[in-house]
Design a protein around this motif. Structure first.
Motif, PDB file in Angstrom:
ATOM      1  N   LEU A  56      69.020  29.216  -4.056  1.00 59.53           N
ATOM      2  CA  LEU A  56      67.951  29.329  -5.041  1.00 59.53           C
ATOM      3  C   LEU A  56      66.631  29.228  -4.306  1.00 59.53           C
ATOM      4  O   LEU A  56      66.397  28.245  -3.596  1.00 59.53           O
ATOM      5  N   THR A  57      65.819  30.240  -4.450  1.00 58.50           N
ATOM      6  CA  THR A  57      64.596  30.249  -3.656  1.00 58.50           C
ATOM      7  C   THR A  57      63.364  30.486  -4.525  1.00 58.50           C
ATOM      8  O   THR A  57      63.447  31.152  -5.554  1.00 58.50           O
ATOM      9  N   GLU A 125      65.973  21.715  -0.269  1.00 60.67           N
ATOM     10  CA  GLU A 125      65.012  22.045   0.785  1.00 60.67           C
ATOM     11  C   GLU A 125      65.727  22.429   2.076  1.00 60.67           C
ATOM     12  O   GLU A 125      65.443  21.903   3.151  1.00 60.67           O
ATOM     13  N   ALA A 126      66.669  23.334   1.930  1.00 58.71           N
ATOM     14  CA  ALA A 126      67.510  23.724   3.061  1.00 58.71           C
ATOM     15  C   ALA A 126      66.731  24.455   4.137  1.00 58.71           C
ATOM     16  O   ALA A 126      67.175  24.538   5.286  1.00 58.71           O
ATOM     17  N   ASP A 127      65.549  24.966   3.785  1.00 58.45           N
ATOM     18  CA  ASP A 127      64.774  25.682   4.811  1.00 58.45           C
ATOM     19  C   ASP A 127      64.218  24.740   5.866  1.00 58.45           C
ATOM     20  O   ASP A 127      63.702  25.179   6.889  1.00 58.45           O
ATOM     21  N   ASN A 155      62.199  26.919  -0.354  1.00 58.80           N
ATOM     22  CA  ASN A 155      60.972  27.615  -0.720  1.00 58.80           C
ATOM     23  C   ASN A 155      60.956  29.026  -0.153  1.00 58.80           C
ATOM     24  O   ASN A 155      60.508  29.961  -0.796  1.00 58.80           O
ATOM     25  N   LEU A 156      61.466  29.154   1.069  1.00 57.58           N
ATOM     26  CA  LEU A 156      61.467  30.464   1.721  1.00 57.58           C
ATOM     27  C   LEU A 156      62.882  30.830   2.155  1.00 57.58           C
ATOM     28  O   LEU A 156      63.431  30.185   3.051  1.00 57.58           O
ATOM     29  N   SER A 157      63.445  31.875   1.557  1.00 57.06           N
ATOM     30  CA  SER A 157      64.820  32.216   1.920  1.00 57.06           C
ATOM     31  C   SER A 157      64.868  32.781   3.338  1.00 57.06           C
ATOM     32  O   SER A 157      65.913  32.768   3.979  1.00 57.06           O
ATOM     33  N   SER A 158      63.717  33.247   3.842  1.00 57.69           N
ATOM     34  CA  SER A 158      63.727  33.828   5.188  1.00 57.69           C
ATOM     35  C   SER A 158      63.973  32.768   6.257  1.00 57.69           C
ATOM     36  O   SER A 158      64.285  33.098   7.398  1.00 57.69           O
ATOM     37  N   LYS A 159      63.837  31.486   5.890  1.00 54.34           N
ATOM     38  CA  LYS A 159      64.093  30.437   6.872  1.00 54.34           C
ATOM     39  C   LYS A 159      65.557  30.013   6.898  1.00 54.34           C
ATOM     40  O   LYS A 159      65.946  29.094   7.608  1.00 54.34           O
TER      41      LYS A 159
END
Ligand SMILES: Nc1ncnc2c1ncn2[C@@H]1O[C@H](COP(=O)(O)OP(=O)(O)O)[C@@H](O)[C@H]1O
Ligand SMILES: [Mg+2]
Length: 360
Positions: A56-57, A125-127, A155-159
């Protein structure tokens, strides 16, 4: 709609001390407002009983963590939640070792669950997890996929590393709409016997900018900052004082001067704002929101007087759509410089000089 977190007892003192964001955290997916598409997908998952690995982002305070909890509760059931749910958030140690030991241990553990239901690991907060830890996680996701599923919020799925992304269903959460936040604020205000003006609520929406957590927190801190007497009332001025952000009415006035090319007046106001201690970032963010919402703002959706509005006239307060776009562009450029670290009054003056020149 069941709004409140279930108090253990009606008289339980702790529930009165709870921050309102916790007290009114939705317990079921139905009560999560906004992002209908994502919530519908999660509801379908809850019904089917088969949860894929999830990401979930989206930005903070819009219900990602809450939604995952609601889903987990719906799938596992309250009684087994303790045994079948592992949650690790950013404040927990989540390096490679922890992933290998704690998460693996949990994944191997036997828990009796209804057929088809899996254990769930929530990584909030997996990023903020290192790529190394994410790699270790990826292996565990694969090996134990029969018995354990993962829900990551970020917050950012790219991370999140590619191999994890490709193993997950990704759900994007957008900022909440003002109407959605407003509705919830009104419900909470009623439950808490909070009195407010409509400018007060508008001010909360303005400063939260689609972040429900911030809106609720600001409502509560504004309320708590007021003396407990008959006149207790959440107003725009009260909100901006507590949020410690520049009053949009003041910024409005500066933009009004720019609009009629009066640099000196604009600079004087700006200097006053800056010397009252607001950071350049706070000021520029308010500039952006005020210009973006200019029409709304002028059509009676105001944020209260904000003290002195002298010297403003109506021609200052009308901006064409084209000019508004030019303003936003300049604000964007200055924002970039400020974020890069040049947080001086000179930069802000540079901005208003540019704004003054537009349409000259
Ligand atoms: N969509 C929403 N509907 C209702 N309340 C919400 C919503 N989003 C946030 N909140 C409120 O804000 C608090 C924080 O939400 P949370 O789910 O932790 O946000 P996120 O994980 O997206 O940062 C919740 O306890 C709840 O009170
Ligand atoms: Mg969260």
């Amino acid at each position: 709609m069941s709004l409140e977190t279930k108090p253990k007892k009606e008289t339980d003192v702790d529930t009165y001390k709870l921050p309102w964001v916790e007290k009114y955290r939705p317990r079921v997916l139905d009560d999560v407002v906004g992002n209908n598409e994502a919530i519908e997908r999660l509801t379908a998952i809850a019904k089917s009983g088969n949860m894929p690995n999830l990401i979930l982002t989206g930005s903070p305070g819009i219900g990602k963590t809450t939604s995952i909890h609601c889903l987990a509760r719906a799938l596992i059931g309250e009684s087994q939640l303790k045994n079948a749910l592992l949650e690790l958030n950013a404040s927990d140690e989540r390096g490679i070792d922890v992933v290998r030991s704690r998460i693996k241990q949990f994944a191997m553990k036997k828990v009796s669950l209804p057929a088809g239901i899996t254990k769930i690991v929530i990584l909030d907060e997996a990023d903020s997890m290192t790529p190394g830890a994410q790699q270790a996680l990826r292996r565990i996701m694969e090996i134990y996929s029969n018995t354990t599923r993962f829900a990551l919020a970020c917050n950012l799925s790219s991370k999140i590393i590619e191999p994890i992304q490709s193993r997950c269903a990704i759900m994007r959460f957008g900022k909440l709409r003002d109407e959605e936040v407003l509705k919830r604020l009104i419900v909470i205000a009623k439950k808490e016997n909070v009195k407010y003006t409509s400018e007060g609520l508008n001010a909360l929406l303005f400063s939260a900018d689609g972040d429900m957590r911030q809106a609720i927190n600001n409502l509560q801190s504004t309320w708590l900052s007021l003396p407990d007497d008959r006149d207790r009332l959440v107003t725009a001025d009260g909100v901006f004082k507590v949020c410690d952000s520049p009053h949009p009415q003041v910024v409005m006035k500066i933009i009004g001067f720019c609009n009629v090319h009066q640099f000196d007046d604009a600079a004087k106001e700006l200097k006053m704002l800056y010397s009252s201690g607001y950071s350049a970032i706070d000021i520029i963010t308010t500039f952006f929101r005020v210009v973006r919402d200019f029409g709304v703002f002028n059509n009676g959706g105001g944020y209260g007087a904000g003290g002195d509005n002298s010297g403003a006239n109506s021609s200052m307060m009308t901006i064409s759509e084209g000019k508004k776009l030019d303003y936003l562009r300049e604000i964007g450029i200055t924002h970039m410089r400020v974020v890069e670290g040049v947080q001086t009054l000179i930069q802000l003056n540079g901005l208003i000089s540019k704004l003054c020149k537009i349409g000259m």
